[in-house]
Structure formats: structure tokens, C-alpha cells
Design an enzyme around this catalytic site. Structure first.
Site, PDB file in Angstrom:
ATOM      1  N   HIS A 113     -10.093   7.000 -12.482  1.00 31.91           N
ATOM      2  CA  HIS A 113      -9.438   6.538 -11.256  1.00 31.91           C
ATOM      3  C   HIS A 113      -8.311   7.504 -10.915  1.00 31.91           C
ATOM      4  CE1 HIS A 113      -8.105   3.035  -8.556  1.00 31.91           C
ATOM      5  NE2 HIS A 113      -7.242   4.021  -8.332  1.00 31.91           N
ATOM      6  N   HIS A 362     -11.427  -0.574  -5.264  1.00 31.55           N
ATOM      7  CA  HIS A 362     -10.052  -1.009  -5.455  1.00 31.55           C
ATOM      8  C   HIS A 362     -10.026  -2.511  -5.151  1.00 31.55           C
ATOM      9  CE1 HIS A 362      -8.956   3.207  -5.303  1.00 31.55           C
ATOM     10  NE2 HIS A 362      -7.663   2.946  -5.368  1.00 31.55           N
ATOM     11  N   GLU A 365      -4.999  -5.191  -6.274  1.00 36.02           N
ATOM     12  CA  GLU A 365      -3.766  -4.412  -6.443  1.00 36.02           C
ATOM     13  C   GLU A 365      -2.644  -5.129  -5.687  1.00 36.02           C
ATOM     14  OE1 GLU A 365      -2.114   0.196  -5.916  1.00 36.02           O
ATOM     15  OE2 GLU A 365      -4.010  -0.396  -5.003  1.00 36.02           O
ATOM     16  N   HIS A 390      -7.583  -1.025 -10.507  1.00 36.16           N
ATOM     17  CA  HIS A 390      -6.337  -1.777 -10.679  1.00 36.16           C
ATOM     18  C   HIS A 390      -6.606  -3.195 -11.206  1.00 36.16           C
ATOM     19  CE1 HIS A 390      -3.794   1.295  -8.940  1.00 36.16           C
ATOM     20  NE2 HIS A 390      -4.662   1.410  -7.946  1.00 36.16           N
ATOM     21  N   ASP A 447      -4.261   7.263 -11.230  1.00 42.71           N
ATOM     22  CA  ASP A 447      -4.202   6.994  -9.795  1.00 42.71           C
ATOM     23  C   ASP A 447      -3.725   8.209  -8.997  1.00 42.71           C
ATOM     24  OD1 ASP A 447      -4.561   5.478  -7.533  1.00 42.71           O
ATOM     25  OD2 ASP A 447      -2.759   4.275  -7.777  1.00 42.71           O
TER      26      ASP A 447
END
Length: 521
Positions: A113, A362, A365, A390, A447
């Protein structure tokens, strides 16, 4: 009647009649301690990596690692513990750590990621890319006066509507202000660096505003033919320097722009990615297993038509380049971007055409619960996502937790990102601690490390090891996390076997090297 029961309880009659309600059966101290020991042992068997049997050399390294970890934890009781500090100011503590020194040397497998513009070192970008000729900039109207950049052989003309200045040649401003001052200003624009992050970015909104400003500047510099391949290769080189052997790059795949203003289609960008990756792999065959691309769209309501076009392109790339194309994702600030369910027609299109397009969504988050935001986790599961990026709100959805465990859907933990962007301040409270403690399928990623001045993976591994895992959890966790990056990657079975062989050779060397550093043969 209730009054009389209360009186009997107070004067001691009821306790005598019903002793089992108020106390445990009589037992010896030794028996209690044995039960306690068994309870702790059972918990230990649940932790990620608990099933790994260490060899003699690994056991010795584990003793060294645990000893160093215990010293840092014990010091944290009376001084400062790095995982409790905003990384933007606590990084110096991490880099003084004996544990971090070991983790830096450790072969970490892969990063699953990470976003394309955040792989290259921002200091390298300033020293190299911004010194290229024909580079212009303008100052944006946002709160932090972020920058737009443009490579152009002639003055670009009218600046974007979100700029409050005309285009200025970078070389001209650097000469006028002075290189050292100008480059320092660039660094503050390319990163979230500040000596007082909790004051400058007091909440999620402000941290995301600065974050997106940094990403905008780097995006402008990235997607052009002048600098693209150089930035890709520098990012990969930085990866190898941080002892990472594989990467899955999330990219918005903008068209690359020429100096004359011509913009190539996104497929050309993919071809350039592919060439850069293959060239780099040829240069570092003993250090790099390869890379795959995850195509990402920006999740905003007005993009629905574009998103369908991009989904179709992802299907095409998967068919033509299965060896280097992994799948598709949607990205945005999750609290403000449209929820996944808003794009259900676009996301169901591949299956309606009989195409199994892997998703890497995703989702979760956020700190919100019971909203369209955290319900992205549910849609991710229902859409058969391969992994979840996440997943921070996952503990609020027991059905999702059960699904990821039974189906082996890995959660991509990004501890520093979650801290800097205000999901959690003290990483000991990160949701990943519970996931690691109960052996959920997890990988640790970074990230957007360039935005906070972190290494591609070492800093996040340190935070996971020190902040998300207990004092007595050692080498088995680190080893399993590295192995998980291969297990849960988009590689084929054969590719995983090759990557595992490369990683294992590096792991064995790492163990021996660290033992020598500590005086063991």
C-alpha cells in the site's frame, strides 16, 4: 422485601449464605499463578507470527531484539516513547533506537500500500527534478499556499484557477531568493514537515489540507516525460536501500505531458511504468523481485463517467499485462469522498462482463461509525476486495472482522499515515494492535512516506513493532509480517515462490549480520 435483603447483605448474613456469589473457590497461590501463566500462554499463541519456530541463530537474535525493545519500553514509562508522539516531531527518537537499527537491516518483503508520487525521496526530488530546465511554478490559493508546477519549453500562459500568482520560472526564483532558502521552502511544500504539527494541523481537516497540497505539487512534477522515469527509478532504488524487495504501486496514471504541452494517454503512462520497472529489475536482479500496478481513480461524485472509463481501462490492462497489472482501487479523503456504494454501477461492470477484476479498496479510513464512510468496509467485502487499505474502523463491524479472517482478506496497516492524518495520536491505541494480537491477516505499509519524511517501510515497521505489539513480542512478528507481504500480494504462485526464495536468502544473511554486530559468531 428489597430493603430487608439490603440490610441482611450489609450486616454480613447474606454473604455467609451465598459465598460463591462474592468470592472464587479457595485455591492456593501457586495454583492461581499456574492458571495465570496458562492464560498468558494462550494469548501469546494468538499473536501474528506465533506459529513460527525460530532456529538457533534466530533465537539469539530474538533475545537481542527483545532486550533492546524492553529497554525502550521501560524508558518510555519515565521519558518519551516514540509511538506516542506525532511522527513529524518524533522521528529523531526512532532513528536513535537500537530496535530501529535492526529493523532497517531486515528484509521486509514488499510494500502493498503505497502511492506513486510518495516513493521518491522529496530531498532528491528538490536536488534533481526541480533543478531541471523549463520548470515553472505558481502559488495556490489554499490555506498553506501550496504550489503547482509545470514543465514547459515556453511560458505556460494562464495559470490554473486555483493559483493566485502567474507562472514563474523556478530557476529565476531560486536565483533571486537563494538556493538554500528556496529549496527549504520547497521541502515544506512537498512534505508536512513542521516543528509543531499538533498546532499547525490540529484536526483531520487541516492535516488533509496540507497533505493534499503536498501531493498536488509532487503529482505535477511526476506526470511528465521530463522526469517520470527518473522519479520511478529513484523510488525503486530507495526501496531497495530500505531492504524492500517487492512493491505494488497505486497510481492515478495521469497522462504524461511533453514540454510542448502534448499529453499522452494513460496507457502510455502504464507502458512507461512497465519499462522503468523492467529496467530496474534488470539492474538489481539480486535485490528486487518486481512490481505490479494498482490503477486508482479519485472518488468524487462528479467523476462517475470517468471512473467507468477507467474501470474499463483496468480490465484491458489486466487482460494484456497480467504479469505487471494487479487491479483497481478508489482513493480520496474518505470522510469527504463519495462512498463506494455511490459507484456501484461502475464497480459491478467488470463482473457483468464476466471479468474478474481484482479490487484493493481503501475502506474504513475513518473514526466515524454507522455512516456512509465506515460502511465502505461492508461494500468492500461484498465486492470481494482482495485486500483492504487502512481498515481503521473495522472493529466497529464484527461481520467485516469475521469475513476478513475467514476469507483471508489482508488489512493494509499504515500506522504513521493514520497518526499524522489524525485518526489516532498514540499508536498504542491503533486498531492494528488488536488485529495483530488476534492473528488477523495483516500487512504493514507506509501509504505516502514522502509526505512525512519517512523511509519507504522501516519507520512504519518500527511503529508497528513497538506501538502495536507487546513488550515480549519479538522476531516472530517481524518475520511473519514480512512473509505476509508475499502471501497476500497480487503475485502468482510461481512469482511468490521466486520472491520467497530471494527474501529467505536475504533474511538468513540479515540474521547472521546482526549477530556479528553484537559479537556473536
Amino acid at each position: 422485601m428489597e430493603t430487608w435483603i439490603f440490610v441482611l447483605f450489609v450486616i454480613g448474613i447474606l454473604p455467609g449464605l451465598c459465598p460463591s456469589i462474592l468470592s472464587a473457590p479457595q485455591e492456593s497461590r501457586n495454583n492461581y499463578l499456574e492458571r495465570r501463566k496458562a492464560f498468558l500462554a494462550a494469548e501469546t499463541k494468538q499473536i501474528v507470527g506465533a506459529g513460527i519456530a525460530l532456529n538457533d541463530k534466530e533465537k539469539k537474535l530474538n533475545e537481542i531484539l527483545i532486550s533492546a525493545k524492553e529497554k525502550e519500553v521501560n524508558s518510555g514509562f519515565s521519558t518519551t516513547f516514540a509511538p506516542t508522539m506525532n511522527f513529524l516531531v518524533g522521528r529523531y527518537l526512532v532513528e536513535q533506537s537500537a530496535v530501529f537499527n535492526i529493523i532497517k537491516q531486515m528484509p521486509k518483503g514488499g510494500i502493498l500500500h503505497i502511492h506513486e508520487i510518495s516513493i521518491a525521496d522529496p530531498k532528491w526530488v528538490i536536488s534533481n527534478i526541480t533543478y531541471l530546465p523549463h520548470l515553472f511554478y505558481c502559488v495556490r490559493t489554499d490555506f498553506f499556499s501550496s504550489l503547482h508546477f509545470k514543465f514547459s519549453e515556453n511560458p505556460p500562459g494562464t495559470p490554473p484557477s486555483d493559483c493566485r500568482t502567474d507562472w514563474t520560472l523556478v530557476a529565476q526564483s531560486r536565483a533571486e531568493i537563494g538556493a538554500e532558502v528556496f529549496d527549504a521552502l520547497l521541502y515544506t511544500n512537498f512534505t508536512m514537515s513542521t516543528p509543531h504539527p499538533d498546532e499547525v494541523y490540529p484536526n483531520t481537516t487541516m492535516s488533509w489540507l496540507r497533505f493534499q497540497g503536498a501531493l498536488t505539487a509532487l503529482t505535477d512534477l511526476y506526470f511528465n516525460t521530463v522526469s517520470f522515469k527518473a522519479m520511478v527509478k529513484q523510488g525503486l532504488e530507495r526501496l531497495v536501500q530500505d531492504n524492500v524487495q517487492y512493491i505494488e504501486i497505486r497510481t492515478i496514471m495521469n497522462g504524461l505531458q511533453e514540454l510542448d504541452g502534448k499529453v499522452h494517454p494513460p496507457e502510455y503512462t502504464f507502458q512507461q511504468f512497465k519499462e522503468a520497472i523492467e529496467e530496474f529489475k534488470g539492474e538489481f536482479p539480486n535485490d528486487f523481485s518486481g512490481a505490479k500496478i494498482i490503477f486508482t481513480s479519485i472518488r468524487v461524485p462528479e467523476n462517475k463517467t470517468l471512473i467507468l472509463e477507467q474501470v474499463k481501462m483496468a480490465m484491458k490492462l489486466l487482460k494484456e499485462y497480467p504479469e505487471c497489472f494487479a487491479g483497481y482501487d478508489l482513493v480520496a479523503q474518505e470522510d469527504l469522498g463519495g462512498p463506494l456504494v455511490d459507484y456501484i454501477d461502475q464497480l459491478l461492470y467488470p463482473s457483468q462482463q464476466g471479468v474478474d477484476l481484482p479490487f484493493f479498496f481503501h475502506a474504513g479510513e475513518t473514526n466515524w461509525e454507522g455512516t456512509s464512510v465506515d460502511r465502505n468496509l461492508i461494500d468492500a467485502i461484498l465486492l470481494n476486495t482482495s485486500r483492504i487499505g487502512h481498515g481503521y474502523a473495522i472493529n466497529k463491524h464484527p461481520g467485516v472482522m469475521e469475513a476478513v479472517k475467514t476469507k483471508g482478506i489482508a488489512i493494509e496497516l499504515n500506522p504513521i499515515s493514520n497518526q499524522v492524518l489524525h485518526l489516532v495520536h498514540d499508536l498504542r491505541n491503533h486498531i492494528g494492535a488488536g488485529l495483530i494480537g488476534d492473528n488477523y491477516p495483516v500487512v504493514v505499509s507506509s501509504d505516502d512516506p514522502a509526505a512525512w519524511g519517512a523511509l519507504p517501510l522501516s519507520h512504519d515497521y518500527y511503529m508497528a513493532f513497538m506501538g502495536l505489539a507487546g513488550e515480549t513480542t519479538g522476531l516472530t512478528l517481524l518475520k511473519q509480517l514480512a512473509m505476509n507481504t508475499i502471501k497476500y500480494s497480487a503475485m502468482t504462485t510461481d512469482e511468490k515462490a521466486v520472491a520467497t526464495k530471494l527474501w529467505q536468502a536475504k533474511w538468513d544473511k540479515f540474521v547472521g549480520d546482526v549477530l556479528k554486530q553484537y559479537g556473536y559468531p
